[in-house]
Design a protein around this motif. Structure first.
Motif, PDB file in Angstrom:
ATOM      1  N   SER A   1       0.843  -1.202   0.000  1.00  0.00           N
ATOM      2  CA  SER A   1       0.000   0.000   0.000  1.00  0.00           C
ATOM      3  C   SER A   1       0.876   1.250   0.000  1.00  0.00           C
ATOM      4  O   SER A   1       1.875   1.320   0.731  1.00  0.00           O
ATOM      5  CB  SER A   1      -0.917   0.013   1.231  1.00  0.00           C
ATOM      6  OG  SER A   1      -1.722  -1.167   1.241  1.00  0.00           O
ATOM      7  N   ALA A   2       0.530   2.199  -0.811  1.00  0.00           N
ATOM      8  CA  ALA A   2       1.286   3.450  -0.867  1.00  0.00           C
ATOM      9  C   ALA A   2       0.973   4.306   0.354  1.00  0.00           C
ATOM     10  O   ALA A   2      -0.133   4.263   0.908  1.00  0.00           O
ATOM     11  CB  ALA A   2       0.938   4.202  -2.152  1.00  0.00           C
TER      12      ALA A   2
ATOM     13  N   ASN B   1       0.438  10.112   6.646  1.00  0.00           N
ATOM     14  CA  ASN B   1       1.737   9.707   7.181  1.00  0.00           C
ATOM     15  C   ASN B   1       2.607  10.947   7.343  1.00  0.00           C
ATOM     16  O   ASN B   1       2.759  11.740   6.409  1.00  0.00           O
ATOM     17  CB  ASN B   1       2.401   8.712   6.221  1.00  0.00           C
ATOM     18  CG  ASN B   1       3.720   8.193   6.771  1.00  0.00           C
ATOM     19  OD1 ASN B   1       4.738   8.822   6.607  1.00  0.00           O
ATOM     20  ND2 ASN B   1       3.668   7.019   7.386  1.00  0.00           N
ATOM     21  N   LYS B   2       3.174  11.144   8.532  1.00  0.00           N
ATOM     22  CA  LYS B   2       3.928  12.361   8.826  1.00  0.00           C
ATOM     23  C   LYS B   2       5.165  12.487   7.941  1.00  0.00           C
ATOM     24  O   LYS B   2       5.488  13.565   7.437  1.00  0.00           O
ATOM     25  CB  LYS B   2       4.342  12.377  10.296  1.00  0.00           C
ATOM     26  CG  LYS B   2       3.169  12.515  11.248  1.00  0.00           C
ATOM     27  CD  LYS B   2       3.649  12.594  12.687  1.00  0.00           C
ATOM     28  CE  LYS B   2       2.445  12.770  13.632  1.00  0.00           C
ATOM     29  NZ  LYS B   2       2.896  12.854  15.050  1.00  0.00           N
TER      30      LYS B   2
ATOM     31  N   GLN C   1       6.125  15.929   0.934  1.00  0.00           N
ATOM     32  CA  GLN C   1       5.269  16.714   0.046  1.00  0.00           C
ATOM     33  C   GLN C   1       5.494  18.212   0.230  1.00  0.00           C
ATOM     34  O   GLN C   1       5.472  18.978  -0.732  1.00  0.00           O
ATOM     35  CB  GLN C   1       3.807  16.369   0.305  1.00  0.00           C
ATOM     36  CG  GLN C   1       3.379  15.020  -0.268  1.00  0.00           C
ATOM     37  CD  GLN C   1       1.909  14.725  -0.034  1.00  0.00           C
ATOM     38  OE1 GLN C   1       1.372  15.063   1.022  1.00  0.00           O
ATOM     39  NE2 GLN C   1       1.271  14.108  -1.025  1.00  0.00           N
ATOM     40  N   LYS C   2       5.745  18.627   1.464  1.00  0.00           N
ATOM     41  CA  LYS C   2       6.003  20.051   1.728  1.00  0.00           C
ATOM     42  C   LYS C   2       7.291  20.500   1.056  1.00  0.00           C
ATOM     43  O   LYS C   2       7.444  21.665   0.693  1.00  0.00           O
ATOM     44  CB  LYS C   2       6.085  20.292   3.234  1.00  0.00           C
ATOM     45  CG  LYS C   2       4.741  20.203   3.930  1.00  0.00           C
ATOM     46  CD  LYS C   2       4.879  20.480   5.416  1.00  0.00           C
ATOM     47  CE  LYS C   2       3.529  20.383   6.116  1.00  0.00           C
ATOM     48  NZ  LYS C   2       3.656  20.642   7.581  1.00  0.00           N
TER      49      LYS C   2
END
Length: 260
Positions: free
Chosen positions: A69-70, A75-76, A82-83
């Motif tokens: 699963s991706a 998820n922290k 992503q930031k």
């Protein structure tokens, strides 16, 4: 009614008798109890193994499902990526030269410490290498022993051949000297006496004509040189030549090797 009562009493009596005989203490009863206990213990062990196996299988299924699963934005770690501009499916690194797929999970089985498997592998390789070295050393030792045997055998054959050539030269010298009316040999060992010749055994006895001062090869060289100079005779050709010029022109040489 009385007949029925008597029949019931007889059945109760037989039933009580059978029960009493069946529960009577003894070896068959003890054996049956032990077998029942052992069977129960085996069943418990089998159930426990099955239960542990099912637990491990469930853990593996859950782990595989999670790994397939991706990661989501909840998820922290993924949220931090992503930031920083990371997008799903993108390679890691500033220039995108890093890995795309996560590092596979290597499940360690057993209770041994870290590095134990590597140590076992290294010891096994060392043991195998030592075994190969021993085989190689043993092979070399066998080859050396075989070479030494071949050398000794060849040397023995050459010695026997020289002894035979020396006796042949002694007989030829005695005959050729007699043809020239020479009564005494130039050297005592140039001739071989008939009675001594009968005592010779080419396979088992050493040449009795050789002295302590000269070896067989030295004797052979001296005697063959005398035969060539005095009688123009070559023992390996088996021919008496007319003169020294005829000898040097038609004889291959003054040694056995020249006639091979």
């Amino acid at each position: 009614m009385e007949g029925e009562e008597e029949g019931e009493e007889e059945e109760d009596y037989m039933s009580d008798l059978f029960i009493k005989q069946d529960v009577r203490p003894g070896l068959p009863m003890v054996r049956r109890v032990k077998e029942a206990i052992q069977k129960e213990e085996k069943q418990k062990e089998a159930n426990e193994k099955n239960r542990q196996k099912s637990i491990k299988e469930e853990e593996k299924e859950r782990r595989d499902l999670v790994l397939k699963s991706a990661l989501g934005s909840e998820n922290k770690g993924f949220a931090l990526l992503q930031k920083m501009g990371y997008k799903s499916g993108q390679a890691l690194g500033k220039s995108g030269e890093g890995i795309v797929e996560p590092i596979p999970l290597n499940i360690k089985a057993g209770r041994s410490g870290l590095g134990h498997e590597e140590l076992k592998k290294r010891k096994a390789e060392e043991k195998l290498e030592n075994y190969r070295q021993k085989l190689h050393m043993k092979k070399q030792a066998n080859e050396q022993a075989a070479d030494q045997f071949r050398i000794r055998f060849k040397t023995k054959q050459e010695e026997r051949k020289m002894e035979g050539d020396l006796r042949k030269s002694q007989r030829a010298c005695q005959q050729l000297d007699a043809q020239k009316d020479i009564d005494m040999p130039k050297e005592a060992w140039f001739w071989i006496e008939p009675e001594e010749e009968d005592k010779k055994d080419e396979e088992d006895k050493e040449d009795e004509c050789t002295s302590a001062d000269l070896s067989v090869s030295e004797k052979l060289h001296i005697l063959t040189a005398y035969l060539r100079e005095e009688h123009f005779y070559c023992i390996w050709c088996g021919t008496t030549y007319e003169d020294s010029e005829d000898l040097s022109s038609n004889c291959p040489g003054d040694s056995a090797a020249d006639h091979d």
